[in-house]
Scaffold this active site. Structure first.
Site, PDB file in Angstrom:
ATOM      1  N   ASN A 284      34.909  34.988  29.084  1.00 46.90           N
ATOM      2  CA  ASN A 284      35.234  36.136  28.978  1.00 46.90           C
ATOM      3  C   ASN A 284      36.685  35.774  28.556  1.00 46.90           C
ATOM      4  O   ASN A 284      37.394  35.383  30.014  1.00 46.90           O
ATOM      5  CB  ASN A 284      34.873  36.688  29.685  1.00 46.90           C
ATOM      6  CG  ASN A 284      35.775  38.136  30.274  1.00 46.90           C
ATOM      7  OD1 ASN A 284      36.500  38.644  29.608  1.00 46.90           O
ATOM      8  ND2 ASN A 284      35.615  39.096  31.712  1.00 46.90           N
TER       9      ASN A 284
ATOM     10  N   LYS B 182      39.601  37.705  28.243  1.00 43.49           N
ATOM     11  CA  LYS B 182      39.963  38.660  28.850  1.00 43.49           C
ATOM     12  C   LYS B 182      41.232  38.961  27.915  1.00 43.49           C
ATOM     13  O   LYS B 182      41.331  38.798  26.737  1.00 43.49           O
ATOM     14  CB  LYS B 182      40.274  38.262  29.716  1.00 43.49           C
ATOM     15  CG  LYS B 182      39.590  38.861  31.221  1.00 43.49           C
ATOM     16  CD  LYS B 182      39.737  38.309  32.267  1.00 43.49           C
ATOM     17  CE  LYS B 182      38.729  37.443  32.963  1.00 43.49           C
ATOM     18  NZ  LYS B 182      38.947  37.778  34.756  1.00 43.49           N
TER      19      LYS B 182
ATOM     20  N   HIS C 150      33.042  45.413  33.958  1.00 44.65           N
ATOM     21  CA  HIS C 150      33.834  43.934  34.574  1.00 44.65           C
ATOM     22  C   HIS C 150      35.147  44.991  35.636  1.00 44.65           C
ATOM     23  O   HIS C 150      35.837  46.023  35.480  1.00 44.65           O
ATOM     24  CB  HIS C 150      34.670  44.013  33.863  1.00 44.65           C
ATOM     25  CG  HIS C 150      35.445  42.131  33.916  1.00 44.65           C
ATOM     26  ND1 HIS C 150      36.638  42.106  34.895  1.00 44.65           N
ATOM     27  CD2 HIS C 150      35.130  41.210  33.978  1.00 44.65           C
ATOM     28  CE1 HIS C 150      36.610  41.648  35.098  1.00 44.65           C
ATOM     29  NE2 HIS C 150      36.254  40.021  34.558  1.00 44.65           N
TER      30      HIS C 150
ATOM     31  N   GLU D 267      37.840  44.862  36.353  1.00 43.20           N
ATOM     32  CA  GLU D 267      38.928  45.048  35.543  1.00 43.20           C
ATOM     33  C   GLU D 267      39.147  46.090  35.398  1.00 43.20           C
ATOM     34  O   GLU D 267      40.644  47.161  35.477  1.00 43.20           O
ATOM     35  CB  GLU D 267      39.601  44.113  35.257  1.00 43.20           C
ATOM     36  CG  GLU D 267      40.051  42.957  35.774  1.00 43.20           C
ATOM     37  CD  GLU D 267      39.410  40.906  35.260  1.00 43.20           C
ATOM     38  OE1 GLU D 267      39.932  41.574  33.657  1.00 43.20           O
ATOM     39  OE2 GLU D 267      39.836  39.830  35.386  1.00 43.20           O
TER      40      GLU D 267
ATOM     41  N   GLU E 277      30.226  39.894  40.240  1.00 43.99           N
ATOM     42  CA  GLU E 277      31.230  39.222  40.214  1.00 43.99           C
ATOM     43  C   GLU E 277      31.707  39.550  41.733  1.00 43.99           C
ATOM     44  O   GLU E 277      32.873  40.251  41.789  1.00 43.99           O
ATOM     45  CB  GLU E 277      31.715  39.464  38.996  1.00 43.99           C
ATOM     46  CG  GLU E 277      31.615  38.531  37.499  1.00 43.99           C
ATOM     47  CD  GLU E 277      32.347  38.346  36.268  1.00 43.99           C
ATOM     48  OE1 GLU E 277      32.733  37.000  35.931  1.00 43.99           O
ATOM     49  OE2 GLU E 277      33.630  39.449  36.082  1.00 43.99           O
TER      50      GLU E 277
ATOM     51  N   GLY F 157      39.032  34.564  39.318  1.00 50.40           N
ATOM     52  CA  GLY F 157      41.169  34.421  38.752  1.00 50.40           C
ATOM     53  C   GLY F 157      41.576  33.737  40.241  1.00 50.40           C
ATOM     54  O   GLY F 157      42.706  33.748  40.116  1.00 50.40           O
TER      55      GLY F 157
ATOM     56  N   SER G 167      35.627  31.988  39.132  1.00 49.78           N
ATOM     57  CA  SER G 167      36.502  31.011  39.434  1.00 49.78           C
ATOM     58  C   SER G 167      35.132  30.148  38.888  1.00 49.78           C
ATOM     59  O   SER G 167      35.398  29.367  39.598  1.00 49.78           O
ATOM     60  CB  SER G 167      36.304  30.582  40.636  1.00 49.78           C
ATOM     61  OG  SER G 167      38.115  31.968  40.579  1.00 49.78           O
TER      62      SER G 167
HETATM   63  P1  PGA Z   1      37.448  33.882  36.537  1.00 45.59           P
HETATM   64  O1  PGA Z   1      36.743  35.467  35.668  1.00 45.59           O
HETATM   65  O2  PGA Z   1      36.355  32.749  35.801  1.00 45.59           O
HETATM   66  O3  PGA Z   1      38.779  33.293  35.589  1.00 45.59           O
HETATM   67  O4  PGA Z   1      37.505  34.084  38.145  1.00 45.59           O
HETATM   68  C1  PGA Z   1      35.569  35.238  35.810  1.00 45.59           C
HETATM   69  C2  PGA Z   1      36.004  36.782  34.618  1.00 45.59           C
HETATM   70  O5  PGA Z   1      36.518  37.717  35.123  1.00 45.59           O
HETATM   71  O6  PGA Z   1      34.585  37.041  34.546  1.00 45.59           O
END
Ligand code: PGA
Length: 246
Positions: free
Chosen positions: A10, A12, A88, A90, A158, A164, A203
């Site tokens: 992903n 983003k 997601h 976000e 998640e 992140g 992560s």
């Molecule tokens: P990350 O993001 O691997 O940077 O933690 C995962 C995601 O938001 O799908």
């Protein structure tokens, strides 16, 4: 039944045409795992020519009409998408997406032949308050009322506090939630539950992917930061394939 792991990158709102072109030249697919990439929507066509599975980072719940800035499932299908991430954290946080809207997006995706990747996950405050299962059950509830949609979907767990941040859920904590998700599915349909792909995200890196993907109810990963570099993404794909082979 053996489930082929899925490793989905992903991106983003990251990357440009040039970095995607370099990435696509370096990424490798391996037997035993499916690799998929979700670049920003404007680069989907470029990624679609690569042979990787591709996915959108979001999809509208509507078929069309006055929805400035949105993309319908049919449009994403036209451009070659296989998957669409829905819900997601976000999107839930910055666009106030409700559990019902996320399920409606998943239904819109399935109606056009896209596989929704249905994201769920608790915040740190919810985890500390002992509400993990309650939160996940509430997020899944509208999906579990739509048998055809749940049958077609991939679920991604998640934990918001792991995205992140460099903090990963321990493999046993993640496994516990993944098993809970499968149990929720099984309460509706045991056969669909047995075939469900449940990805872990938050992560995921080359050095923890193997341990996570080796857990019985973890069927791959949704990878943010570590998917931006083909080298680390390749290592995660290889780890997922290797863990499913043991
Ligand atoms: P990350 O993001 O691997 O940077 O933690 C995962 C995601 O938001 O799908």
């Amino acid at each position: 039944m053996a489930i082929t792991p899925l490793v989905m990158g992903n991106w983003k709102m990251n990357g440009r045409a040039q970095s995607l072109a370099e990435f696509l030249q370096t990424v490798v697919t391996v037997e035993g795992a499916e690799a998929a990439l979700c670049p920003p929507a404007v680069y989907l066509a470029q990624a679609a020519s690569s042979g990787l599975s591709i996915g959108a980072q979001d999809v509208s719940a509507e078929k069309g009409g006055a929805r400035t800035g949105e993309l319908s499932a049919a449009m994403l299908k036209d451009i070659g998408c296989d998957y669409a991430i829905v819900g997601h954290s976000e999107r839930r946080e910055y666009h106030a997406e409700s559990n019902e809207l996320v399920a409606a997006k998943a239904a819109a995706a399935v109606a056009e032949g896209l596989v929704p990747v249905f994201c769920v996950g608790e915040t740190l405050a919810q985890r500390e308050a002992g509400q993990v299962e309650q939160v996940i059950a509430e997020q899944l509830a509208p999906l579990l009322k739509l048998p055809q949609v749940m049958a077609a979907a991939v679920v991604a767990y998640e934990p918001v506090w792991a995205i992140g941040t460099g903090k990963t859920a321990s493999s046993s904590d993640a496994q516990q939630v993944h098993a809970f998700i499968r149990t929720q599915y099984a309460a509706v349909d045991a056969k669909i539950a047995a075939a469900l792909r449940i990805l872990y995200g938050g992560s995921v890196k080359p050095d923890n992917a193997m341990e996570l993907c080796a857990m019985p109810d973890i069927n791959g990963a949704l990878v943010g930061g570590a998917s931006l570099e083909a080298a680390s993404f390749n290592q995660i794909i290889q780890a997922a394939a290797a863990s499913s082979a043991v």
